[in-house]
Scaffold this motif. Sequence first.
Motif, mmCIF file in Angstrom:
data_model
loop_
_atom_site.group_PDB
_atom_site.id
_atom_site.type_symbol
_atom_site.label_atom_id
_atom_site.label_comp_id
_atom_site.label_asym_id
_atom_site.label_seq_id
_atom_site.Cartn_x
_atom_site.Cartn_y
_atom_site.Cartn_z
ATOM 1 N N UNK A 38 0.867 -1.189 0.012
ATOM 2 C CA UNK A 38 0.012 -0.063 0.065
ATOM 3 C C UNK A 38 0.900 1.295 -0.022
ATOM 4 N N UNK A 39 1.893 1.198 0.696
ATOM 5 C CA UNK A 39 2.833 2.552 0.931
ATOM 6 C C UNK A 39 3.522 2.735 -0.448
ATOM 7 N N UNK A 40 3.989 1.514 -1.157
ATOM 8 C CA UNK A 40 4.813 1.662 -2.286
ATOM 9 C C UNK A 40 3.857 1.867 -3.240
ATOM 10 N N UNK A 41 2.616 1.520 -3.293
ATOM 11 C CA UNK A 41 1.796 1.862 -4.480
ATOM 12 C C UNK A 41 1.471 3.260 -4.429
ATOM 13 N N UNK A 98 18.775 -17.162 14.025
ATOM 14 C CA UNK A 98 17.798 -16.463 14.976
ATOM 15 C C UNK A 98 17.999 -15.080 15.431
ATOM 16 N N UNK A 99 19.150 -14.832 15.528
ATOM 17 C CA UNK A 99 19.741 -13.525 15.904
ATOM 18 C C UNK A 99 19.405 -12.441 14.730
ATOM 19 N N UNK A 100 19.921 -12.957 13.748
ATOM 20 C CA UNK A 100 19.859 -12.216 12.446
ATOM 21 C C UNK A 100 18.297 -12.011 12.236
ATOM 22 N N UNK A 101 17.552 -12.885 12.351
ATOM 23 C CA UNK A 101 15.926 -12.677 12.015
ATOM 24 C C UNK A 101 15.335 -11.774 13.019
ATOM 25 N N UNK A 102 15.747 -11.676 14.136
ATOM 26 C CA UNK A 102 15.387 -10.725 15.287
ATOM 27 C C UNK A 102 15.793 -9.390 14.877
ATOM 28 N N UNK A 103 16.896 -9.197 14.508
ATOM 29 C CA UNK A 103 17.408 -7.836 14.288
ATOM 30 C C UNK A 103 16.814 -7.262 12.852
ATOM 31 N N UNK A 104 16.307 -8.250 11.940
ATOM 32 C CA UNK A 104 15.889 -7.684 10.613
ATOM 33 C C UNK A 104 14.438 -7.291 10.961
ATOM 34 N N UNK A 105 13.906 -8.130 11.707
ATOM 35 C CA UNK A 105 12.239 -7.578 12.105
ATOM 36 C C UNK A 105 12.323 -6.647 12.921
ATOM 37 N N UNK A 106 13.169 -6.318 13.586
ATOM 38 C CA UNK A 106 13.238 -4.959 14.646
ATOM 39 C C UNK A 106 13.141 -3.916 13.680
ATOM 40 N N UNK A 107 13.902 -4.075 12.761
ATOM 41 C CA UNK A 107 14.403 -2.800 11.801
ATOM 42 C C UNK A 107 13.057 -2.414 10.958
ATOM 43 N N UNK A 108 12.057 -2.955 10.882
ATOM 44 C CA UNK A 108 11.066 -2.654 10.144
ATOM 45 C C UNK A 108 10.227 -1.583 10.923
ATOM 46 N N UNK A 109 10.504 -1.240 12.047
ATOM 47 C CA UNK A 109 9.843 -0.156 12.783
ATOM 48 C C UNK A 109 10.104 1.031 12.098
ATOM 49 N N UNK A 110 11.284 1.169 11.422
ATOM 50 C CA UNK A 110 11.783 2.260 10.656
ATOM 51 C C UNK A 110 11.147 2.615 9.505
ATOM 52 N N UNK A 111 10.011 1.847 8.753
ATOM 53 C CA UNK A 111 9.282 1.761 7.817
ATOM 54 C C UNK A 111 8.665 3.361 7.836
ATOM 55 N N UNK A 117 11.729 5.329 2.295
ATOM 56 C CA UNK A 117 13.036 4.208 2.431
ATOM 57 C C UNK A 117 12.425 2.810 2.004
ATOM 58 N N UNK A 118 11.850 2.835 0.990
ATOM 59 C CA UNK A 118 11.073 1.476 0.449
ATOM 60 C C UNK A 118 12.191 0.539 0.586
ATOM 61 N N UNK A 119 13.554 0.720 -0.056
ATOM 62 C CA UNK A 119 14.453 -0.124 -0.391
ATOM 63 C C UNK A 119 15.355 -0.511 0.967
ATOM 64 N N UNK A 120 15.590 0.459 1.699
ATOM 65 C CA UNK A 120 16.036 0.073 2.975
ATOM 66 C C UNK A 120 15.314 -1.001 3.762
ATOM 67 N N UNK A 121 14.061 -0.914 3.985
ATOM 68 C CA UNK A 121 13.068 -1.741 4.415
ATOM 69 C C UNK A 121 12.891 -3.131 3.694
#
Length: 454
Positions: A38-41, A98-111, A117-121
């Motif tokens: 939705x954001x990208x569209x 699992x640590x990589x997964x946790x860090x990647x998920x937490x980063x989505x807060x910055x969407x 920042x579509x590509x960073x997300x």
Amino acid sequence: MAEISRRKQIWGWWFFDWANQPYHTLLVTFVFSPFFAAVAAEHFLSQGTTEAAAKAQAQSLWALCMTLTGLSIGLAAPFIGAMADILGRRRPWITVFSAVAIIGAAGLWFMDPGGANLYWMLFSFGVGFVGAEFALIFVNAQLPTLGDKDEVGAISGSGFAFGYLGGVIALFLMLLLFVEQGTGKTLIGLKPILGLNADTREGTRAVGPFTALWMLVFLVPYYLWSKEPAQPRKSGGVRLAFATVVQSIAQLRHRRSLAAFLGGSMLYRDALNGLYAFGGVYATLVLDWEITQIGIFGIVAAISAALFSWLGGKADRAFGPKPVITLSILVLMLVCATVVGMSRTQIFGVALAEGSTLPDTVFFLCGVLIGGFGGVLQSTSRSLMVRHTRPAQATESFGLYGLSGRATAFLAPMLIGIATTMSGSARLGITPVIGLFVLGLVLLRWVRAEGDQA
């Protein structure tokens, strides 16, 4: 240290599914992916693109992300699995990924809800998703140690059912307490909790940290109760891992059943992952659903997946995994044809009255079947792989299984992206998934129902 009972070890193994499943339920399918679409569209629309083209471009961008993550997982999975067998330990790999997964998920807060920042997300999501999938390879490799071949089907099915139940509860909490509707309130009329700002979509963006925290908390029972038998460490390192994988692939010419199963599952699991990755996107771009509506759809689908996975485990034990897999593929093909043949204004070419809710009802029913038979397909495939696995090479074998599940994981997103771009339609872009299911079903003809461990 007190001896851990076999029953508790099984429960510990099930808890990894409970901890990991919200990554797929919340991020891949029902909250983050439709939010991103939705954001990208809207972002592309603000740049002067037509509405149809903006939606197609948003779906194509999500397809690109899933393509690249699929390639990364597929190429690296068997080598990482072979390294784990050589080093004699799986748990350290599970911890790291699992640590990589946790860090990647937490980063989505910055969407950024404005799309800056579509590509960073996409990068944050992709890195986390790769970590979650790699960790799952090593956990799946523990399945043969939990029971004999007549038991693993029920254990696998119950694990998927337990995981989907965790996904349902996580999604339910997100919808009730966090995700904003168009009114700025959650599904039960509350402002997003913890003082989150609905205007900047902080309630929806919280899905990333929520998923990360969920995974962190519920990995604890897995680590407390699961047991890793001591394995001898081999010398040779990366060179031996590479040689082992090459030899395993070369030996597939002498194991026709395993080769056919890996090839077939490569295609039908890719098709299923395509349905999961684009289900929420389809609902957003084709049916114009809000995320809360998609979330309710997700709860129904996940409950169906939990129930069907448990029943599928019973059917696996009674009839073996192969006929259950065949039935699941046939049902999912029918669902795909229905989804492709439907839009907001028509079903299979039959025009609908303006404002008709029939497409919504049909898609809800499709969600029940996708969730239910998708769960069955995954659990019984894992069971059939055990029948083709030699215990001494379990992680390597499930690395190959991971390879077969991800070697062409770029294919469904890529084909969906191409079909979407060529047709200019997010709906018709789903069409290639049907062909992948058909090809996977054809290859199952050469798979021995009892496996080929010998």
